[in-house]
Design a protein around this motif. Structure first.
Motif, mmCIF file in Angstrom:
data_model
loop_
_atom_site.group_PDB
_atom_site.id
_atom_site.type_symbol
_atom_site.label_atom_id
_atom_site.label_comp_id
_atom_site.label_asym_id
_atom_site.label_seq_id
_atom_site.Cartn_x
_atom_site.Cartn_y
_atom_site.Cartn_z
ATOM 1 N N GLY A 111 67.448 91.112 30.705
ATOM 2 C CA GLY A 111 68.551 90.495 29.627
ATOM 3 C C GLY A 111 68.811 88.785 30.124
ATOM 4 N N GLN A 112 68.955 88.725 31.486
ATOM 5 C CA GLN A 112 69.488 87.225 31.824
ATOM 6 C C GLN A 112 67.850 86.321 31.572
ATOM 7 N N ALA A 113 67.003 87.086 31.658
ATOM 8 C CA ALA A 113 65.622 86.213 31.560
ATOM 9 C C ALA A 113 65.481 85.642 30.018
ATOM 10 N N VAL A 114 66.180 86.417 29.322
ATOM 11 C CA VAL A 114 66.088 86.254 27.646
ATOM 12 C C VAL A 114 67.126 84.940 27.386
ATOM 13 N N VAL A 115 68.092 85.057 27.806
ATOM 14 C CA VAL A 115 69.246 84.217 27.960
ATOM 15 C C VAL A 115 68.750 82.735 28.364
ATOM 16 N N ALA A 116 68.159 82.774 29.589
ATOM 17 C CA ALA A 116 67.616 81.629 30.210
ATOM 18 C C ALA A 116 66.495 81.095 29.509
ATOM 19 N N ARG A 123 51.734 58.212 35.238
ATOM 20 C CA ARG A 123 53.150 57.932 35.409
ATOM 21 C C ARG A 123 53.965 58.941 34.501
ATOM 22 N N ALA A 124 53.564 58.615 33.335
ATOM 23 C CA ALA A 124 54.512 59.709 32.321
ATOM 24 C C ALA A 124 54.296 61.220 32.691
ATOM 25 N N ALA A 125 53.172 61.557 33.030
ATOM 26 C CA ALA A 125 53.006 62.870 33.274
ATOM 27 C C ALA A 125 53.716 63.259 34.417
ATOM 28 N N ALA A 126 53.949 62.513 35.490
ATOM 29 C CA ALA A 126 54.685 62.562 36.770
ATOM 30 C C ALA A 126 56.112 62.882 36.427
ATOM 31 N N ALA A 127 56.850 61.952 35.612
ATOM 32 C CA ALA A 127 58.032 62.111 35.047
ATOM 33 C C ALA A 127 58.549 63.114 34.485
ATOM 34 N N LEU A 128 57.528 63.591 33.458
ATOM 35 C CA LEU A 128 57.777 64.715 32.555
ATOM 36 C C LEU A 128 57.635 66.001 33.685
ATOM 37 N N ALA A 129 56.978 65.996 34.575
ATOM 38 C CA ALA A 129 56.989 67.115 35.506
ATOM 39 C C ALA A 129 58.206 67.168 36.519
ATOM 40 N N THR A 130 58.791 65.949 36.646
ATOM 41 C CA THR A 130 60.020 66.094 37.594
ATOM 42 C C THR A 130 61.082 66.394 36.776
ATOM 43 N N SER A 131 61.064 65.938 35.266
ATOM 44 C CA SER A 131 62.240 66.453 34.342
ATOM 45 C C SER A 131 62.166 67.901 34.147
ATOM 46 N N LEU A 132 60.902 68.387 34.126
ATOM 47 C CA LEU A 132 60.841 69.858 33.742
ATOM 48 C C LEU A 132 61.251 70.755 34.938
ATOM 49 N N ALA A 133 61.003 70.174 36.241
ATOM 50 C CA ALA A 133 61.332 70.868 37.388
ATOM 51 C C ALA A 133 63.010 71.108 37.579
ATOM 52 N N ASP A 134 63.492 69.764 37.205
ATOM 53 C CA ASP A 134 64.901 69.766 37.311
ATOM 54 C C ASP A 134 65.560 70.816 36.481
ATOM 55 N N LEU A 135 64.993 70.624 35.183
ATOM 56 C CA LEU A 135 65.733 71.501 34.045
ATOM 57 C C LEU A 135 65.573 72.941 34.359
ATOM 58 N N VAL A 136 64.419 73.440 34.717
ATOM 59 C CA VAL A 136 64.226 74.814 34.741
ATOM 60 C C VAL A 136 64.863 75.305 36.231
ATOM 61 N N SER A 193 67.410 78.586 35.295
ATOM 62 C CA SER A 193 66.953 79.758 35.730
ATOM 63 C C SER A 193 67.962 80.162 36.846
ATOM 64 N N LEU A 194 68.046 79.479 37.968
ATOM 65 C CA LEU A 194 68.721 80.085 39.155
ATOM 66 C C LEU A 194 70.188 80.712 38.846
ATOM 67 N N PRO A 195 71.147 80.106 38.157
ATOM 68 C CA PRO A 195 72.229 80.747 37.466
ATOM 69 C C PRO A 195 72.063 81.993 36.959
ATOM 70 N N HIS A 196 71.007 82.211 36.331
ATOM 71 C CA HIS A 196 70.536 83.458 35.717
ATOM 72 C C HIS A 196 69.750 84.323 36.648
ATOM 73 N N GLY A 197 69.744 84.255 37.544
ATOM 74 C CA GLY A 197 69.097 85.085 38.568
ATOM 75 C C GLY A 197 67.508 85.286 38.477
ATOM 76 N N GLY A 198 67.089 83.864 37.966
ATOM 77 C CA GLY A 198 65.663 83.837 38.015
ATOM 78 C C GLY A 198 65.237 82.628 39.150
ATOM 79 N N GLN A 199 63.721 83.059 39.353
ATOM 80 C CA GLN A 199 63.461 82.218 40.305
ATOM 81 C C GLN A 199 62.043 81.629 39.885
ATOM 82 N N PHE A 207 62.494 87.306 37.287
ATOM 83 C CA PHE A 207 63.892 87.535 36.937
ATOM 84 C C PHE A 207 64.243 89.032 37.386
ATOM 85 N N ARG A 208 65.315 89.108 37.998
ATOM 86 C CA ARG A 208 65.655 90.412 38.366
ATOM 87 C C ARG A 208 66.012 91.322 37.221
#
Length: 200
Positions: free
Chosen positions: A101-106, A61-74, A78-84, A97-98
């Motif tokens: 430079g934006q990849a580094v910032v993200a 359950r903790a693993a699933a919660a961590l995975a969900t938190s990570l998914a939301d965070l990334v 990433s998306l506002p910086h042009g990442g996918q 990342f296209r």
């Protein structure tokens, strides 16, 4: 007949103007595109250090919660910086990342925010270069090198190749500190690596 004649001349003149404008625009676009430096995309891997041990201690359950938190965070970062986010790797994520430079910032922001979110410390590796896109995934040497750089990075570190530094110009908020030529597993020759840090 006189009116029809004038109309045909006007239509021909308008057609000629349109053709001339289109022709000029296409040539201008070709020249501008040719002179504009083409930056390669960046491939980025983010891994959570100690994720496996943590999930063994806390359970599924903790693993699933961590995975969900990570998914939301990334996705938020990433998306506002042009990442996918391309694919999930259990305790990590692969990104495209296209713009390097934006990849580094993200990457710097994601490392910070994983710590703030109470997730295990993240480490990131980036490499820029040509990639092959097929069936929703990216392949090639650039992807492999980025993965090897990530394996070498320490917890809390954003480690990038020389190609990323060269393509990520005008990043006033970021500086790169040389790590030196490093021999990475699976690569035939050492590559120059740099740690990306906030300029302040």
């Amino acid at each position: 007949a006189e009116v029809v004649g004038r109309m045909l001349v006007a239509l021909y003149t308008r057609h000629q103007e349109r053709y001339t404008i289109d022709h000029l625009v296409s040539h201008i676009e070709a020249v501008v595109t040719e002179r504009r430096p083409q930056r390669p995309p960046a491939m980025c891997f983010l891994d959570l250090a100690g994720y496996t041990r943590l999930t063994e201690e806390r359970g599924d359950r903790a693993a699933a919660a961590l995975a969900t938190s990570l998914a939301d965070l990334v996705e938020q970062v990433s998306l506002p910086h042009g990442g996918q986010p391309v694919k999930w790797l259990g305790d990590g994520v692969m990104f495209h990342f296209r713009r390097p430079g934006q990849a580094v910032v993200a990457a710097l922001e994601m490392v910070e925010r994983t710590r703030q979110a109470g997730l295990p410390p993240a480490h990131v590796g980036l490499h820029a270069g040509p990639v092959v896109f097929q069936d929703g995934d990216y392949f090639g040497r650039t992807v492999n090198v980025a993965a090897r750089i990530t394996d070498y990075a320490r917890p809390g570190e954003v480690l990038v190749s020389e190609e990323v530094v060269a393509a990520a110009d005008r990043l006033g908020a970021v500086r790169f500190e040389s790590v030196g030529p490093i021999s990475l597993k699976g690569l035939s020759a050492p590559i120059a690596l740099f740690t990306a840090v906030h300029a302040d």
